[in-house]
Motif scaffolding. Structure first.
Motif, short mmCIF file in Angstrom:
data_model
loop_
_atom_site.label_atom_id
_atom_site.label_comp_id
_atom_site.label_asym_id
_atom_site.label_seq_id
_atom_site.Cartn_x
_atom_site.Cartn_y
_atom_site.Cartn_z
N ALA A 216 6.88 65.46 -8.62
CA ALA A 216 5.97 65.53 -9.76
C ALA A 216 6.70 65.77 -11.07
CB ALA A 216 4.93 66.62 -9.53
N THR A 217 8.01 65.73 -11.04
CA THR A 217 8.82 65.95 -12.23
C THR A 217 9.35 64.61 -12.74
OG1 THR A 217 9.50 68.11 -11.41
CG2 THR A 217 10.79 67.17 -13.20
N ARG A 218 9.05 64.28 -13.98
CA ARG A 218 9.49 62.99 -14.53
C ARG A 218 11.00 62.96 -14.71
NH1 ARG A 218 7.86 58.44 -16.94
NH2 ARG A 218 9.17 57.57 -18.58
N THR A 219 11.57 64.01 -15.26
CA THR A 219 13.01 64.05 -15.48
C THR A 219 13.62 65.06 -14.53
OG1 THR A 219 12.71 65.70 -17.24
CG2 THR A 219 12.83 63.39 -17.90
N TYR A 252 2.23 62.73 -9.54
CA TYR A 252 3.46 62.44 -8.80
C TYR A 252 4.05 61.08 -9.18
CZ TYR A 252 3.52 66.56 -5.91
OH TYR A 252 3.63 67.87 -5.49
N TYR A 253 5.37 60.99 -9.00
CA TYR A 253 6.13 59.74 -9.14
C TYR A 253 6.72 59.41 -7.77
CZ TYR A 253 6.00 60.81 -14.16
OH TYR A 253 5.58 61.10 -15.43
N SER A 254 6.85 58.12 -7.49
CA SER A 254 7.39 57.75 -6.19
C SER A 254 7.98 56.35 -6.25
CB SER A 254 6.29 57.81 -5.11
OG SER A 254 6.85 57.70 -3.82
N SER A 255 8.60 55.96 -5.15
CA SER A 255 9.17 54.62 -5.00
C SER A 255 8.37 53.86 -3.95
CB SER A 255 10.63 54.71 -4.57
OG SER A 255 10.73 55.25 -3.26
N ALA A 256 8.52 52.55 -3.94
CA ALA A 256 7.80 51.72 -2.98
C ALA A 256 8.20 52.08 -1.55
CB ALA A 256 8.06 50.25 -3.26
N ALA A 257 9.48 52.28 -1.30
CA ALA A 257 9.95 52.59 0.05
C ALA A 257 9.39 53.91 0.54
CB ALA A 257 11.47 52.61 0.09
N ASP A 258 9.31 54.92 -0.35
CA ASP A 258 8.73 56.20 0.04
C ASP A 258 7.27 56.04 0.43
OD1 ASP A 258 11.05 57.66 -0.31
OD2 ASP A 258 10.19 59.06 -1.76
#
Length: 361
Positions: A216-219, A252-258
């Motif tokens: 959930a942290t952008r940086t 939250y931030y995430s990737s496609a694979a996650d």
């Protein structure tokens, strides 16, 4: 429950590389359906498909950051907005399994100082299905004072400030996609565990699932900077503002694979108990096909109805789709950062599943 050892065994059985999550080398980059969509829509972002947790197609299009000249890659992280609700729901169900929370206990059973009249009627199930009837005072407050989006508050204070108004309707009778439902869930998780919400999610959901690019942290010094957010024609960069209290409902931030990995492990492998999985798949708001933290969608494929978990995210210029069929364990992940129509992306996901378009409403 899957511990770290179990997760490594699961990865080995899936044939997944610990570094990339891809089975038997890089996935395919040739899909006429995707190519036609990208050409027609000017799509920028990530498209990934897979089955049983194994990616079989993954490709990045366009720019993650136009000003910096940074192209999108299949590992680029994006804000996933309301898909965060699904991760929160999984976390809450894990806490229910441990006896820390109960879906049908009232708010006041956990938050002792919440107002007694409404808090005794609203349950965690109502909150997770957006049927609580507690109106959101957060966005109206932010419209009156934009600085609200820059002032961090504790979960407990956020509930007092923005999530304690009179009920707008009887709990369970209507659907209202109010962000403040998730403020209350955050406070309940913290009260039940004695730990910060994001730490709980990390410890009992993200780490056991092996979601190394989800946070959930952008940086962060440990994770790559997410794609920037754009909207309009020509695309204009948008400011992204997130308070910690917004994490559960959309932070939250995430990737496609996650996301592909998470859908498979949660829905297919016993990560949740059979009771919890049934709850995650049970629709609580029929008019919106909403279960707990996400929707259950009916797809018509070869003339037959197939059910799928369906989570979407829409915030600033970020758009996302996470669809997972229950019958054949296939998954579609779409991540975009140029403000595309959510319906357009849903229909695109349908086509990747081979589903017929839904009837016009």
């Amino acid at each position: 429950m899957i511990d770290r050892r179990q997760l490594l065994v699961t990865g080995a059985l899936l044939g997944l590389s610990p570094a990339t999550g891809f089975a038997n080398g890089p996935p395919e980059q040739d899909n006429p359906t995707v190519d036609a969509f990208v050409k027609a829509q000017g799509f920028q972002g990530i498209v990934m498909t897979g089955r049983a947790g194994k990616p079989n197609y993954a490709r990045a299009f366009g720019m993650a950051d136009s000003e910096a000249g940074r192209p999108a890659t299949i590992d680029t992280r994006y804000a996933i907005a309301s898909i965060s609700k699904w991760l929160t729901a999984v976390t809450v169900l894990r806490l229910v399994e441990r006896g820390k929370l109960s879906l049908d206990a009232p708010i006041t059973a956990v938050l002792r100082d919440y107002r007694a009249d409404t808090g005794a009627k609203v349950t965690l199930r109502h909150l997770l299905s957006n049927t609580s009837g507690i109106p959101s005072m957060f966005l109206p407050a932010a419209k009156l004072d934009p600085d609200v989006l820059t002032r961090e508050v504790s979960a407990a204070d956020g509930v007092k400030l923005y999530a304690s108004a009179d009920l707008a309707f009887e709990p369970g009778s209507q659907f209202d996609y109010a962000l403040t439902n998730w403020f209350i869930i955050t406070a309940m998780v913290e009260a039940a565990t004695g730990q910060p919400f994001q730490e709980v999610v990390r410890t009992i959901t993200l780490d056991p699932l092996g979601l190394k690019h989800t946070d959930a942290t952008r940086t962060s010094r440990d994770l790559p900077t997410p794609a920037a957010s754009y909207r309009g024609t020509p695309p204009a960069r948008m400011q992204v503002r997130r308070l910690e209290i917004m994490a559960a409902g959309g932070g939250y931030y995430s990737s496609a694979a996650d996301l592909l990995r998470a859908a498979h492990l949660v829905f297919d492998t016993g990560f949740l108990s059979s009771t919890s999985l049934r709850e995650l798949k049970t629709i609580n708001a029929p008019n919106d096909n909403y279960a707990l933290g996400g929707r259950i969608r009916s797809l018509t494929i070869d003339g037959t109805t197939r059910l799928a978990g369906w989570e979407t995210g829409n915030t600033e210029g970020y758009r996302s789709v996470l669809g997972h069929r229950f019958d054949d364990r296939s998954t579609v992940v779409i991540l975009n950062n140029t403000g595309m129509s959510q319906r357009t992306l849903d229909l695109f996901a349908d086509s990747l599943f081979g589903a017929a378009p839904p009837p016009a409403s």
